[in-house]
Design an enzyme around this catalytic site. Sequence first.
Site, mmCIF file in Angstrom:
data_model
loop_
_atom_site.group_PDB
_atom_site.id
_atom_site.type_symbol
_atom_site.label_atom_id
_atom_site.label_comp_id
_atom_site.label_asym_id
_atom_site.label_seq_id
_atom_site.Cartn_x
_atom_site.Cartn_y
_atom_site.Cartn_z
ATOM 1 N N HIS A 103 13.307 3.254 -5.733
ATOM 2 C CA HIS A 103 12.752 2.078 -5.054
ATOM 3 C C HIS A 103 13.568 0.869 -5.525
ATOM 4 C CE1 HIS A 103 9.714 -1.092 -4.332
ATOM 5 N NE2 HIS A 103 9.088 -0.233 -3.551
ATOM 6 N N ASP A 159 10.013 5.592 -13.668
ATOM 7 C CA ASP A 159 9.160 4.874 -12.721
ATOM 8 C C ASP A 159 8.091 5.862 -12.257
ATOM 9 O OD1 ASP A 159 7.978 3.918 -10.438
ATOM 10 O OD2 ASP A 159 9.817 3.157 -9.537
ATOM 11 N N GLN A 194 4.620 6.547 -8.244
ATOM 12 C CA GLN A 194 4.129 7.524 -7.256
ATOM 13 C C GLN A 194 3.693 8.826 -7.931
ATOM 14 O OE1 GLN A 194 3.569 6.774 -4.203
ATOM 15 N NE2 GLN A 194 4.764 4.904 -3.978
ATOM 16 N N LYS A 204 -1.935 1.414 -6.679
ATOM 17 C CA LYS A 204 -1.634 2.697 -6.025
ATOM 18 C C LYS A 204 -2.510 3.807 -6.582
ATOM 19 C CE LYS A 204 3.265 1.491 -5.481
ATOM 20 N NZ LYS A 204 3.492 1.259 -4.057
ATOM 21 N N CYS A 218 11.739 0.262 0.975
ATOM 22 C CA CYS A 218 12.364 -0.353 -0.214
ATOM 23 C C CYS A 218 13.271 0.645 -0.919
ATOM 24 C CB CYS A 218 11.325 -0.889 -1.191
ATOM 25 S SG CYS A 218 10.267 -2.130 -0.503
#
Length: 406
Positions: free
Chosen positions: A123, A200, A203, A226, A364
């Site tokens: 991202h 990261d 997700q 999220k 993104c």
Amino acid sequence: MSYDIQKIRSWFPVLSQQVFNKPLVYFDNAASTQKPVQVLNALQKLHNEFYGNIHRAAHYMADKTTLEFEAVRDKVKDFINAGSREEIIFTKGTTESANLVAASYGEQFLTRGSEIIVSEMEHHSNIVPWQLVALNKGAKIVKLPVSESGELQTGLLPELINSKTRLISVTHVSNVLGTINPIKQIIETAHVRNIPVFIDGAQAVQHIPVDVQELDADFYAFSAHKMYGPNGVGVLYGKKKWLEQLPPYQGGGEMISEVTFEKTTFSEIPFKFEAGTPNITGVAAFGAAIDLLQEIGLDNISAWEHDLLEYATSRLKGINGLKIFGEAPKKSGVISFLIDEIHPFDIGALLDKMGVAVRTGHHCADPLMKFYNIPGTIRASFGIYNTKDEIDLFMDSLKRAKELLN
Ligand code: PLP
């Protein structure tokens, strides 16, 4: 536990509404999730009962609020099995967590010619912060490429790593392809050369169990919004040994020990990285979202969403001219696709009018779009409350949209 979907859906009254006179099908969970009553109630409770500013508590209200806020730090620590609560820093979100590490780690450890390896499926929020610091320090970004199936070419890592490599930054799960990356293996490869790894996890943490000690991650970032929690709250996990070496990211109240005009000394971690008044109520309500995820159980969530992924994938493959981007064997509930030459925006706009919320565009992740040579995709992403019935509604709508546009 059996997966009690009715109970879970009852926590999200927003889902039972009609949009354009059609039942809402919310498949944009990778962008942000809906909020359950537990989180909304927690937000209200804090404001109704004992709101105050935190940490320098001199009265009952501030004291109670501080306890509530700090209890969530312990919850987050347990949620990802961090070694200690000092390793949990509250930020605005994954983006701020990445910027914090890039700026502070970069300040301390990057020099002219240093290299940072960043994967091609990141991202923008895990690319641009590294570019900014690289520009400032005369360092270089080295790409870890993806393959056509949407997997990282981790076999190239030993070639890409050299004596100038200072850090590897990679996403746990791709927001476009759904690929679950072999981050444990990447971290092992990096650690053989004493190179730290930033993960990261934006997700990942809401879909699969994450244990940062088992992974041996150096840094791990995620966003509450999220995870069925409030906006404007994020987490940066950092190993104590790194956080203690890094300089502060921002200056302000709460992050100092003593200030004179000549010299300032800083607080211990985690407060050294939490300048100013944080999102107090957001963090407190985030605790309710973590409770909810743990009540259902990450293993159960993972199994439920995997079932949705398999069902949706097999149904989508039945549509002529439909191409799925991202076919890694290990995927979370994210499907990106295109149909024939139809522009994703056109399909997204028609789906919207049929009550189906999907995301269209580059997500993104411009470098990944360039890799596939496409302008964007249509992305359906699933959450704890989605069902196969919704996938059926989505499929009917998609077929109608295709007919109209063809
Ligand atoms: N990383 C990934 C993989 C994402 O999917 C996102 C958001 O979509 C981000 C980072 C940025 O998260 P936030 O906007 O919450 O900071």
